[in-house]
Scaffold this motif. Structure first.
Motif, PDB file in Angstrom:
ATOM      1  N   GLU A  33       1.020  -1.333  -0.043  1.00  0.00           N
ATOM      2  CA  GLU A  33       0.042  -0.002   0.098  1.00  0.00           C
ATOM      3  C   GLU A  33       0.981   1.337   0.052  1.00  0.00           C
ATOM      4  N   PHE A  34       0.526   2.254  -0.953  1.00  0.00           N
ATOM      5  CA  PHE A  34       1.157   3.359  -0.838  1.00  0.00           C
ATOM      6  C   PHE A  34       0.292   4.591  -0.631  1.00  0.00           C
ATOM      7  N   PRO A  35       0.762   5.659   0.162  1.00  0.00           N
ATOM      8  CA  PRO A  35      -0.025   6.628   0.948  1.00  0.00           C
ATOM      9  C   PRO A  35      -0.825   7.261  -0.475  1.00  0.00           C
ATOM     10  N   GLY A  36      -1.719   7.742  -0.479  1.00  0.00           N
ATOM     11  CA  GLY A  36      -2.321   8.530  -1.757  1.00  0.00           C
ATOM     12  C   GLY A  36      -1.814   9.941  -1.796  1.00  0.00           C
ATOM     13  N   ARG A  37      -1.749  10.426  -3.132  1.00  0.00           N
ATOM     14  CA  ARG A  37      -1.397  11.608  -3.186  1.00  0.00           C
ATOM     15  C   ARG A  37      -2.468  12.556  -3.301  1.00  0.00           C
ATOM     16  N   ASP A  38      -2.103  13.973  -3.083  1.00  0.00           N
ATOM     17  CA  ASP A  38      -3.041  15.066  -2.769  1.00  0.00           C
ATOM     18  C   ASP A  38      -4.368  14.834  -2.435  1.00  0.00           C
ATOM     19  N   PRO A  42      -5.193   5.983   0.495  1.00  0.00           N
ATOM     20  CA  PRO A  42      -3.926   5.236   0.052  1.00  0.00           C
ATOM     21  C   PRO A  42      -4.435   4.287  -0.973  1.00  0.00           C
ATOM     22  N   PHE A  43      -3.549   3.765  -1.869  1.00  0.00           N
ATOM     23  CA  PHE A  43      -3.937   2.822  -3.027  1.00  0.00           C
ATOM     24  C   PHE A  43      -2.877   1.550  -2.981  1.00  0.00           C
ATOM     25  N   HIS A  44      -3.288   0.462  -3.569  1.00  0.00           N
ATOM     26  CA  HIS A  44      -2.654  -0.729  -3.525  1.00  0.00           C
ATOM     27  C   HIS A  44      -1.907  -1.116  -4.580  1.00  0.00           C
ATOM     28  N   ALA A  45      -0.714  -0.685  -4.626  1.00  0.00           N
ATOM     29  CA  ALA A  45       0.126  -0.850  -6.023  1.00  0.00           C
ATOM     30  C   ALA A  45       0.217  -2.363  -6.112  1.00  0.00           C
ATOM     31  N   VAL A  46       0.196  -3.290  -5.181  1.00  0.00           N
ATOM     32  CA  VAL A  46       0.113  -4.672  -5.262  1.00  0.00           C
ATOM     33  C   VAL A  46      -1.013  -5.102  -4.479  1.00  0.00           C
ATOM     34  N   GLY A  63       2.167  -6.574 -17.868  1.00  0.00           N
ATOM     35  CA  GLY A  63       1.070  -5.926 -17.516  1.00  0.00           C
ATOM     36  C   GLY A  63       1.440  -4.317 -18.029  1.00  0.00           C
ATOM     37  N   PHE A  64       0.483  -3.679 -17.933  1.00  0.00           N
ATOM     38  CA  PHE A  64       0.656  -2.335 -18.675  1.00  0.00           C
ATOM     39  C   PHE A  64       1.578  -1.320 -17.611  1.00  0.00           C
ATOM     40  N   SER A  65       1.932  -0.212 -18.156  1.00  0.00           N
ATOM     41  CA  SER A  65       2.744   0.662 -17.265  1.00  0.00           C
ATOM     42  C   SER A  65       1.826   1.100 -15.995  1.00  0.00           C
ATOM     43  N   GLY A  66       2.153   0.963 -14.675  1.00  0.00           N
ATOM     44  CA  GLY A  66       1.561   1.439 -13.456  1.00  0.00           C
ATOM     45  C   GLY A  66       0.909   0.361 -12.980  1.00  0.00           C
ATOM     46  N   ALA A  67       0.816  -0.981 -13.537  1.00  0.00           N
ATOM     47  CA  ALA A  67       0.214  -2.261 -13.092  1.00  0.00           C
ATOM     48  C   ALA A  67       0.629  -2.609 -11.797  1.00  0.00           C
ATOM     49  N   GLY A  68       1.775  -2.163 -11.314  1.00  0.00           N
ATOM     50  CA  GLY A  68       2.316  -2.725 -10.080  1.00  0.00           C
ATOM     51  C   GLY A  68       3.715  -3.874 -10.415  1.00  0.00           C
ATOM     52  N   LYS A  69       4.198  -4.160 -11.432  1.00  0.00           N
ATOM     53  CA  LYS A  69       4.985  -4.849 -11.718  1.00  0.00           C
ATOM     54  C   LYS A  69       6.375  -4.956 -10.950  1.00  0.00           C
ATOM     55  N   SER A  70       6.729  -3.693 -11.184  1.00  0.00           N
ATOM     56  CA  SER A  70       8.209  -3.271 -10.527  1.00  0.00           C
ATOM     57  C   SER A  70       8.075  -3.260  -8.767  1.00  0.00           C
ATOM     58  N   THR A  71       6.948  -2.925  -8.647  1.00  0.00           N
ATOM     59  CA  THR A  71       6.738  -3.052  -7.050  1.00  0.00           C
ATOM     60  C   THR A  71       6.571  -4.521  -6.392  1.00  0.00           C
ATOM     61  N   LEU A  72       6.022  -5.275  -7.407  1.00  0.00           N
ATOM     62  CA  LEU A  72       5.771  -6.573  -7.031  1.00  0.00           C
ATOM     63  C   LEU A  72       7.230  -7.244  -7.121  1.00  0.00           C
ATOM     64  N   ASP A 190      13.989  -6.419 -14.776  1.00  0.00           N
ATOM     65  CA  ASP A 190      12.868  -5.529 -14.837  1.00  0.00           C
ATOM     66  C   ASP A 190      13.093  -4.709 -15.907  1.00  0.00           C
ATOM     67  N   GLU A 191      12.220  -5.020 -16.807  1.00  0.00           N
ATOM     68  CA  GLU A 191      12.238  -4.429 -18.333  1.00  0.00           C
ATOM     69  C   GLU A 191      13.648  -4.399 -18.984  1.00  0.00           C
ATOM     70  N   ALA A 192      14.444  -5.450 -18.651  1.00  0.00           N
ATOM     71  CA  ALA A 192      15.862  -5.550 -19.017  1.00  0.00           C
ATOM     72  C   ALA A 192      16.116  -5.256 -20.724  1.00  0.00           C
TER      73      ALA A 192
HETATM   74  N1  LIG Z   1       7.560   4.439  -3.724  1.00  0.00           N
HETATM   75  C1  LIG Z   1       6.156   4.999  -4.145  1.00  0.00           C
HETATM   76  N2  LIG Z   1       5.512   5.618  -3.576  1.00  0.00           N
HETATM   77  C2  LIG Z   1       4.148   5.750  -3.965  1.00  0.00           C
HETATM   78  N3  LIG Z   1       3.933   5.371  -5.157  1.00  0.00           N
HETATM   79  C3  LIG Z   1       4.622   4.655  -5.775  1.00  0.00           C
HETATM   80  C4  LIG Z   1       5.656   4.224  -5.476  1.00  0.00           C
HETATM   81  N4  LIG Z   1       6.420   3.233  -6.269  1.00  0.00           N
HETATM   82  C5  LIG Z   1       5.564   3.048  -7.389  1.00  0.00           C
HETATM   83  N5  LIG Z   1       4.183   3.816  -6.810  1.00  0.00           N
HETATM   84  C6  LIG Z   1       3.037   3.605  -7.794  1.00  0.00           C
HETATM   85  O1  LIG Z   1       2.639   2.380  -7.540  1.00  0.00           O
HETATM   86  C7  LIG Z   1       1.836   2.067  -9.015  1.00  0.00           C
HETATM   87  C8  LIG Z   1       2.745   0.731  -9.738  1.00  0.00           C
HETATM   88  O2  LIG Z   1       4.069   1.094  -9.922  1.00  0.00           O
HETATM   89  P1  LIG Z   1       5.122   0.330 -10.554  1.00  0.00           P
HETATM   90  O3  LIG Z   1       6.401   1.018 -10.834  1.00  0.00           O
HETATM   91  O4  LIG Z   1       5.085  -1.026  -9.745  1.00  0.00           O
HETATM   92  O5  LIG Z   1       4.323  -0.156 -11.954  1.00  0.00           O
HETATM   93  P2  LIG Z   1       4.835  -0.829 -13.161  1.00  0.00           P
HETATM   94  O6  LIG Z   1       3.877  -1.968 -13.474  1.00  0.00           O
HETATM   95  O7  LIG Z   1       6.189  -1.357 -12.906  1.00  0.00           O
HETATM   96  O8  LIG Z   1       5.093   0.314 -14.364  1.00  0.00           O
HETATM   97  P3  LIG Z   1       5.958   0.638 -15.604  1.00  0.00           P
HETATM   98  O9  LIG Z   1       5.651  -0.423 -16.440  1.00  0.00           O
HETATM   99  O10 LIG Z   1       5.637   1.961 -15.899  1.00  0.00           O
HETATM  100  O11 LIG Z   1       7.503   0.452 -14.905  1.00  0.00           O
HETATM  101  C9  LIG Z   1       2.032   3.468  -9.963  1.00  0.00           C
HETATM  102  O12 LIG Z   1       0.854   3.753  -9.629  1.00  0.00           O
HETATM  103  C10 LIG Z   1       3.281   4.130  -9.455  1.00  0.00           C
HETATM  104  O13 LIG Z   1       2.994   5.440  -9.470  1.00  0.00           O
END
Ligand SMILES: Nc1ncnc2c1ncn2[C@@H]1O[C@H](COP(=O)(O)OP(=O)(O)OP(=O)(O)O)[C@@H](O)[C@H]1O
Ligand SMILES: [Mg+2]
Length: 382
Positions: A33-38, A42-46, A63-72, A190-192
């Motif tokens: 979970e990341f804190p919500g902005r503005d 809060p939202f669940h990146a994973v 997954g698409f950009s922002g799906a949460g792959k890197s965070t996962l 990660d997107e190597a």
């Molecule tokens: N440290 C952080 N604090 C707050 N929000 C974050 C943080 N890291 C990632 N996010 C948000 O979490 C969501 C998932 O991000 P993530 O980078 O995991 O996506 P992704 O699938 O890897 O995207 P991309 O394909 O663009 O790399 C996005 O909305 C991103 O803005």
């Protein structure tokens, strides 16, 4: 035994072989979970992700950009702490270890990135030996090991040059050699290949496949391109808004996608967008379009569309006109997608559709076929 039966058996065999291999990395109900902005909530990146990566897998995460792959993936080496759930590596829970306890664990979990992250002021050799600086290994041994790895990744002659003197593909090879210097069990990518041209992408994917085969290295590969998954992955997980919407053996997921997003990735990677555009817009296909009998048929393990069309003609008197077709080979198995218009009485067409289901062919009405334009463009200009 029919072609269909033999395919089913092969898939089952592959699945049970997978089941028998030891789990290397396991995520159980992982949420980040990341804190919500503005002032937003809060939202669940994973969001409640459970998955298992077995020894020897090449595990694709798409997954698409922002799906949460890197965070996962960052939860897998605990660069990202989980909000809830757990991460287990080699049977040991690692998500709640302290930074100092994580040090030896992280040596076994290496990572490479889109932009290589090499030190520009150091030679290739020094970049590769860098992770060994605080290890109990002599300089000479570290150098010898680095040279062996540079040879393994195909750039033995570049040991004494600086990163800026190398192409992107060569820099990624240096990053791979550096990642391997601690003898990792798993390599997170990660997107190597996202910053590389198509030919270089293929050469890096070939190298990863080779390392997987030769060293038994388990690989996790984040990508937004299904082509990358089709080229080398044995298993796939599809991520959408932090959730796992499909996962499994690659052929199983292609044969039975359960989410719209997975279908979209599959259709797009088969260039079905071109055929769709023709059918949806060109006068040539106005009659078929208006009759509402255009379907996308997809099947794993069946090469011969003509045989299928002959079958439905013989059994139901339905004529299938193939408008557009694409065949891929994934792990030596054909994966075909065709756009057909089915001509016959409503009953006969219904019979044909039921028949397709019994022989493992997915039939989707034209109106339900969606491809992603941005991804399609991205794959075109590779
Ligand atoms: N440290 C952080 N604090 C707050 N929000 C974050 C943080 N890291 C990632 N996010 C948000 O979490 C969501 C998932 O991000 P993530 O980078 O995991 O996506 P992704 O699938 O890897 O995207 P991309 O394909 O663009 O790399 C996005 O909305 C991103 O803005
Ligand atoms: Mg990312």
């Amino acid at each position: 035994m029919s072609e269909v039966e033999s395919t089913t058996l092969t898939n089952t065999a592959a699945t049970s072989a997978q089941g028998e291999r030891a789990a290397l990395m396991r995520l159980d109900h992982v949420t980040v979970e990341f804190p919500g902005r503005d002032g937003k909530a809060p939202f669940h990146a994973v969001d409640d992700v459970s998955l298992t990566i077995s020894k020897g897998d090449i595990y694709g995460i798409i997954g698409f950009s922002g799906a949460g792959k890197s965070t996962l993936v960052r939860t897998m080496n605990v660069l990202q702490r989980v909000t809830s759930g757990s991460v287990t590596f080699n049977g040991k829970e690692i998500s709640s270890l302290s930074e100092s306890e994580l040090k030896p664990v992280r040596r076994k979990i290496a990572m490479i990135f889109q932009h290589f992250n090499l030190m520009p002021s150091r030679t290739v050799l020094d970049n590769v030996t860098l992770p060994l600086v605080h290890e109990r290994i002599s300089k000479a041994d570290a150098k010898a090991k680095a040279l062996r790895l540079l040879d393994l990744v195909g750039i033995a002659d570049k040991a004494n040059v600086y990163p800026r003197q190398l192409s992107g593909g060569q820099q990624q090879r240096v990053a791979i050699a550096r990642a391997l210097i601690g003898d990792p069990e798993i390599l997170l990518c990660d997107e190597a290949t996202s910053a590389l041209d198509p030919r270089t992408t293929r050469s890096i994917l070939t190298l990863l496949k080779d390392l997987n085969a030769r060293l038994g290295l388990t690989i996790v590969l984040i990508t937004h391109q299904m082509q990358v998954v089709k080229d080398i992955c044995t298993r796939i997980a599809v991520v959408d808004h932090g959730r796992l919407v499909d996962d499994g053996g690659i052929l199983d997921v292609f044969a039975h996608p359960t989410s719209e997003l997975t279908r979209e990735f599959i259709y797009t990677s088969g260039n079905i967008n071109k055929g769709l555009e023709l059918v949806r817009t060109h006068d040539l296909f106005a009659a078929e379009r208006d009759a509402g009998n255009v379907y996308l048929l997809s099947s794993v393990g069946q090469g011969a569309e003509e045989t299928l069309m002959a079958d439905v003609h013989r059994r139901y008197g339905v004529t299938g006109n193939i408008i557009f077709g694409n065949v891929d080979v994934i792990h030596d198995t054909p994966f075909g997608m065709i756009l057909v218009s089915l001509e016959g009485t409503p009953d006969a067409v219904r019979g044909a559709l039921e028949y397709f289901a019994t022989v493992g062919v997915e039939a989707t009405p034209l109106a339900d076929v969606h491809v992603n334009e941005t991804q399609a463009e991205g794959e075109d200009d590779e």
